[in-house]
Design a protein around this motif. Structure first.
Motif, PDB file in Angstrom:
ATOM      1  N   ILE A  14       0.854  -1.190   0.000  1.00  0.00           N
ATOM      2  CA  ILE A  14       0.000   0.000   0.000  1.00  0.00           C
ATOM      3  C   ILE A  14       0.886   1.236   0.000  1.00  0.00           C
ATOM      4  CG2 ILE A  14      -1.832   1.238   1.215  1.00  0.00           C
ATOM      5  CD1 ILE A  14      -2.299  -1.540   2.734  1.00  0.00           C
ATOM      6  N   VAL A 337      -8.412   0.841   3.152  1.00  0.00           N
ATOM      7  CA  VAL A 337      -8.029  -0.179   2.179  1.00  0.00           C
ATOM      8  C   VAL A 337      -8.940  -1.387   2.375  1.00  0.00           C
ATOM      9  CG1 VAL A 337      -6.180  -1.672   1.321  1.00  0.00           C
ATOM     10  CG2 VAL A 337      -5.639   0.623   2.179  1.00  0.00           C
ATOM     11  N   VAL A 360      -1.817   0.481  -4.883  1.00  0.00           N
ATOM     12  CA  VAL A 360      -2.017  -0.799  -4.209  1.00  0.00           C
ATOM     13  C   VAL A 360      -1.594  -1.905  -5.167  1.00  0.00           C
ATOM     14  CG1 VAL A 360      -3.755  -2.417  -3.361  1.00  0.00           C
ATOM     15  CG2 VAL A 360      -3.897  -0.007  -2.713  1.00  0.00           C
TER      16      VAL A 360
END
Length: 377
Positions: A14, A337, A360
């Motif tokens: 991430i 996320v 991502v």
């Protein structure tokens, strides 16, 4: 930092405005998180190369103090390596300097060590040593259209790179400029935007100048690609010669994300936003939309997602893995996320309250030693 060995595990990288976090899971439902790595540096791009004996994570790092570069880790984030002179550096005769690495794209299994990068200013680069050093693609840099390419809202970005199995046919997309195709491995390039609208220009159907936000290739149909445009969702079945709209059935045709299934024909995912002037999910209800018939119909997927959301999902803040069923992942500009282990049918929250999520990437790392506990770099 210790490690834990697992026969079947997954990594989720991430990238945010203020560093990199790595999440690990054995079931894609429960995740452990470590980081931040590169705290206070922007991470606009990530590539996870699983072609070698161990996975290599490559990240585009942009420090306000030190500038941009590409760093890599061969131990899932325990340590990081950065070339002394930088992985990407413009030749002196270009009189240009690297501003940002927008895309890191590991090539096919048959070309180990080959990694592509898309950058700002708009340029494409190629590495043959696993992403440690990159060479400028002169065919694109010297293209006669280059002086007329502009910057999108986020900057001048070569943000999408798609290479076919032969290695000869390469598609890129840029904001702004549109889609370009090479049939000789990148030696020469031609604009391929017929059918993609540029409604904001005096001529809404120019040869180039479109603000294409993302492209992705169909895994099983040669010549088929999908594009999320600045208003417009499209498909081509002839390698970009002609594009047709597949936006019917979506709640909006604006957005940034375009994902495709790694094996199955006709399956793609988008995350619609209301409009360029109102960059929120339609009705402030966040949802992923999937097609299984190449854009003929779309299915709304929102189980596990919040009822109200006013943050956008950026073009590379979404990814799929190669597991069965395929995992779908994305992050928002609000720092949340989400992960799905069933191709988007249901989502779970991986983490919240991170900085603005820019990128991502996910991968299956079977048999790899996975870092345990917190780490920083």
């Amino acid at each position: 930092m210790g490690t834990m060995a697992n026969a079947e595990s997954y990594i989720l990288a991430i990238g945010t405005k203020k560093g990199l976090w790595l999440a690990h899971s054995t079931d894609r439902k429960e995740w452990s998180l470590n980081g931040p790595h590169f705290l206070m540096s922007e991470i606009p791009s990530i590539g996870i190369d699983t072609r070698g004996d161990s996975p290599r994570i490559m990240v585009g790092v942009r420090s306000e103090h030190w500038g941009p570069t590409v760093a890599h880790s061969d131990d899932l984030g325990a340590t990081w390596t950065e070339p002394d002179q930088g992985a990407i550096s413009f030749p002196k005769d270009t009189e240009a300097a690297l501003e940002r690495v927008w895309q890191i794209y590991p090539d096919a299994e048959s070309r180990p060590g080959v990694v592509w990068a898309g950058c700002e200013p708009i340029s494409v680069w190629k590495s043959t040593d696993g992403g440690e050093h990159f060479e400028l693609n002169r065919g694109l840099w010297d293209h006669p259209h280059r002086s007329e390419w502009g910057a999108g809202y986020g900057g001048a970005a070569a943000h999408s790179i798609v290479v076919d199995p032969s290695g000869e046919k390469v598609h890129i997309a840029m904001s702004t400029g549109g889609v370009y195709r090479s049939l000789d491995g990148g030696a020469s390039w031609e604009a391929r935007n017929k059918g993609i609208s540029a409604y904001f220009m005096p001529d809404p159907n120019p040869e180039f100048g479109q603000c294409v936000h993302k492209i992705a290739a169909d895994a099983a149909v040669d010549g088929r690609l999908y594009a999320q445009n600045h208003h417009g969702v499209y498909r081509t079945d002839d390698g970009g010669e002609n594009w047709e709209s597949i936006a019917e059935g979506l709640p909006a045709d604006f957005g940034f994300v375009m994902l495709t299934h790694p094996r199955r024909s006709g399956t793609a995912w988008v995350v619609p936003l209301k409009a360029d002037g109102e960059r929120i999910p339609p009705d402030a209800r966040l949802a992923v939309h999937r097609t299984d018939d190449a854009g003929g119909t779309w299915k709304r997927l929102e189980t596990g997602l919040p009822d109200h959301e006013y943050n956008a999902v950026l073009r590379d803040a979404a990814a799929v893995d190669t597991a069965e069923p395929v995992g779908v992942y994305f992050g928002t500009r609000g720092g949340e996320v989400y992960a799905s282990a069933d191709e988007g049918e249901s989502f779970t929250e991986v983490v919240s309250h991170l900085p603005d999520v820019l990128c991502v990437r996910a991968a299956v790392v079977s048999g790899a030693a996975v870092p345990a506990g917190a780490a920083s770099a």
